[in-house]
Design an enzyme around this catalytic site. Structure first.
Site, short mmCIF file in Angstrom:
data_model
loop_
_atom_site.label_atom_id
_atom_site.label_comp_id
_atom_site.label_asym_id
_atom_site.label_seq_id
_atom_site.Cartn_x
_atom_site.Cartn_y
_atom_site.Cartn_z
N ASP A 187 10.41 -1.57 16.73
CA ASP A 187 11.13 -2.78 17.13
C ASP A 187 12.07 -2.53 18.29
O ASP A 187 12.24 -3.38 19.17
CB ASP A 187 11.91 -3.35 15.94
CG ASP A 187 11.00 -3.96 14.89
OD1 ASP A 187 9.83 -4.24 15.21
OD2 ASP A 187 11.44 -4.15 13.75
N LYS A 222 4.94 -0.91 1.19
CA LYS A 222 5.90 -1.04 0.08
C LYS A 222 7.24 -1.44 0.65
O LYS A 222 7.99 -0.62 1.16
CB LYS A 222 5.99 0.28 -0.69
CG LYS A 222 7.09 0.34 -1.75
CD LYS A 222 6.83 -0.59 -2.91
CE LYS A 222 7.72 -0.25 -4.11
NZ LYS A 222 9.16 -0.41 -3.86
N SER A 233 7.51 2.93 2.23
CA SER A 233 8.91 2.65 1.91
C SER A 233 9.86 3.10 3.02
O SER A 233 9.91 2.50 4.08
CB SER A 233 9.25 3.30 0.56
OG SER A 233 10.44 2.82 0.05
#
Length: 707
Positions: A486, A500, A475
């Site tokens: 990224d 999740k 999460s």
């Protein structure tokens, strides 16, 4: 296309239930079931909300009707132990494409009809098993005979007739008795355990009421949308938070039902079980005892909420759990874990720092390590505008400043076992490492995309960075790790994360509430964190089976997908150095005794888990146990010899020292605010990877972009 595989994992009690009908049926044991107008209206309301508000745009049609039928049957009889193949064929012929039509009208009769058959089948079978166990002329087993039973889900089949069912149950009981014998129980004692187990199951079956079965039927539908969507009756809702996390005067563990067992999904960071150190994800709880002397109560076949009630208790009281360890493929393996109940305190989830010093042969590097066990935020203090409110970001900021004073050469953020927490904290923590820019995208059911969670300040720490993850990083952890990856701000190292990437909310329905998935997380690259999680740049072995733990272990999990990326900076030219970093790591892992040991352990467990059948021959099973212990000991002694340590003389000596080290580590971590970085092979290798990153980046300015 809907996935047809039957899911046998449930996050709420779904094992045995009663049902409801417009008519009333009285069973021989004075059991009555009838559905109410309130439940009928609730069913219609839930179907409407699923079709209009759930993220998965999935119509309740004939295809979903058939899948719901399979799910409902599986929720009643997950081990395929009671129904016959003729029952299943009859249900499919009669109801496979009809449940959508009947339930849209609030007609729950088909579910009632299925439950009535289940009730009779289960009652008759349990009474037969009990009579066999009680009778001197009942089950008499020959453990020298060459027999086996299937143990894989794919090999389980419905019995074709009563005779075949009798034989399957004979083998089932034989397997249970043999497993108990191998766990040092006598045959007679094993029979007593099973007798209590099945008498309790029969009693609980007869105690089911219409509310229980209504939840089972409705959740057979909700779980087809995704594993986190479920209906909570007023009774279930009352204990929802406690039942799911056990974090209030409990042990701090998330549990779920799987077949007849209660399985550990994950441990709450800072909770009693996590601090005690022995309970692991995927362990199966088979008995619970109160205090140090209380009787161990067999809980196989119990409903999840009933097991929760036994495990919960007052602060500073003792609960003992008998578990089947996840790392063992032997059904006879047992372990008793003693845990002192307590509350999970915010301060015990606090981030900690440490320093490790490693050499590349030319220079000794000082590397900072910050362990972030959860993304916590004291919401009450934050809302009161208390300047001293506690949060992950505030604590890490302070630790960063302390490490800066110690002039570290690089930083490792350790997110292993971090199950998530506050989305706001995941965002603000990212803000400490990147300049202004988006951190996560959130797409709603309406397909609108929000990018409001952003980094809004200049980076506090601008040096070399590595993030360490494992399968239990979930999460909010995945949002942070995904953003770092990224932005090419640092390396992600470890195991593939949990996956999740969805958001749930509670919404009222006619009676009770519906926990429904309404949005999905996406990284700035456009990749979802759902299902796939974050794939590390450099992978480490992990002993928890990804097929047992993680979002992809649920057959109805929402899929991984992509949306458009958003503009974002690239800080380091990771692509230019990752090949060399991986090459250096591959060389080290072939030489490092700890990595060789881990990889052999993983291979050993994979081979054991690949078995399709379980032998019912006692000598074969004993030999399997001895061989498995011998292989594990040989691998450990190979590691010790390579490190210049004395080999263990026996498995008992190894286990004794391992338990002593665990107790010592727990004592150190509990009494100290400093992070203990000793004897952590994965952390050390992460450190060497960070050193490689530093050296390669220092080779020339062309390696760095926009930083």
């Amino acid at each position: 296309m809907f996935m047809r595989k039957t899911c046998r994992r449930f996050l709420i009690p779904l094992i045995t239930f009663g049902f409801l009908s417009l008519s009333t049926l009285s069973f021989s044991k004075d059991v009555e079931f009838h559905f109410t107008e309130e439940q009928s209206k609730t069913a219609v309301d839930i179907i409407d909300k699923l079709s209009t508000r759930h993220y998965r745009n999935q119509p309740f049609d004939d295809e979903l009707s058939e899948a719901m039928l399979d799910k409902y049957i599986s929720s009643l009889d997950p081990a395929k132990a009671f129904f016959l193949k003729t029952d299943i064929d009859k249900f499919h012929k009669k109801y496979a494409t009809k449940l959508d039509d009947t339930m849209l009208k609030g007609d729950l009769d088909p579910g009632y009809d299925i439950f009535v058959k289940y009730f009779h089948r289960a009652t008759d079978r349990l009474e037969w098993v009990i009579s066999q166990l009680e009778s001197p002329e009942g089950f008499n087993f020959d453990f020298t005979k060459q027999e086996s039973i299937p143990i894989s889900d794919d090999a389980q089949e419905w019995a074709k007739n009563e005779k075949e069912a009798d034989d399957k149950w004979r083998k089932r009981i034989k397997a249970s008795i043999l497993s108990l014998k191998l766990a040092d129980e006598s045959t007679e004692k094993a029979k007593e355990v099973l007798l209590r187990r099945y008498k309790n199951q029969l009693t609980r079956l007869e105690q089911q009421d219409s509310a229980d079965v209504f939840e089972a039927l409705i959740n057979a539908l909700t779980l087809l949308y995704d594993p986190h969507t479920s209906y909570l009756s007023p009774r279930t809702l009352e204990n929802f938070n406690i039942s799911m996390s056990l974090s209030l005067e409990g042990i701090g563990a998330v549990l779920q039902s799987e077949d007849e067992y209660t399985k550990v999904v994950r441990l709450i960071t800072g909770g009693p079980a996590a601090k005690q150190g022995e309970l692991k994800p995927a362990d199966k709880i088979i008995a619970v005892g109160q205090g140090d002397e209380g009787e161990m109560v067999d809980v196989v076949g119990w409903r999840l909420d009933e097991v929760v009630k036994l495990i919960r208790g007052g602060k500073n009281t003792i609960v003992r759990l008998k578990v089947m360890p996840s790392e063992s493929s032997d059904d006879g393996a047992r372990k008793v874990i003693r845990i002192s109940r307590d509350e999970v305190k915010l301060e015990e989830q606090a981030a900690k720092k440490g320093i490790i010093e490693l050499s590349d042969g030319d220079k000794v590097f000082k590397l900072g390590v910050i362990n972030v066990p959860a993304f916590y935020l004291d919401f009450d203090a934050y809302r009161r505008r208390d300047p001293n409110y506690k949060s992950t970001t505030k604590d890490v900021y302070k630790l960063l400043k302390e490490l800066e004073q110690e002039q570290v050469d690089g930083l490792i953020i350790d997110l292993r076992n971090n199950g998530g927490g506050s989305l706001q904290e995941a965002t603000t923590l990212t803000d400490l490492f990147i300049d202004q820019g988006p951190v996560v995208q959130i797409r709603q059911t309406s397909q609108t995309i929000s990018r409001n969670y952003r980094s809004r300040h200049k980076a506090v720490y601008r040096g070399p960075l590595l993030v360490l993850t494992n399968r239990l990083s979930a999460s909010a952890s995945e949002i942070f790790a995904g953003a770092i990856q990224d932005y090419k701000r640092g390396l992600i190292v470890g195991s593939q994360s949990f996956g999740k990437g969805t958001v749930q909310s509670l919404t009222p329905v006619y009676s009770g509430q519906l926990k429904i998935t309404e949005s999905k997380f996406y990284r700035v690259s456009g990749d979802s964190t759902q299902h796939r999680g974050v794939i590390p740049d450099v992978s480490f072995p992990f002993l928890v089976d990804s097929k047992e733990v993680g979002e992809s272990s649920y057959d109805t999990a929402l899929p991984w997908d992509q949306i458009h990326p958003v503009p974002h900076e690239a800080y380091y030219n990771i692509d230019a150095i990752i090949g060399e970093i991986t090459r250096k790591h591959d060389i080290r892992k072939l030489q490092d005794p700890d990595f060789v040991y881990l990889n052999k352990q993983v291979k050993n467990l994979e081979e054991s888990r690949s078995r399709q059948e379980l032998s019912l021959n006692e000598q074969e099973r004993i030999k399997e146990q001895e061989d498995m212990k011998a292989r594990s000991l040989a691998i450990e002694n190979e590691r010790r010899t390579a490190k210049g340590l004395e080999p263990y003389a026996s498995s008992k000596e190894w286990e004794k020292e391992r338990d002593a080290k665990t107790a010592e580590r727990i004592e150190q971590e509990t009494s100290s605010k400093q992070l203990n970085t000793d004897d952590d092979a994965l952390l050390s290798e992460a450190g060497y990877i960070l050193i490689d990153m530093i050296n390669l980046l220092n080779k020339g300015p062309e390696q760095v972009a926009n930083f």
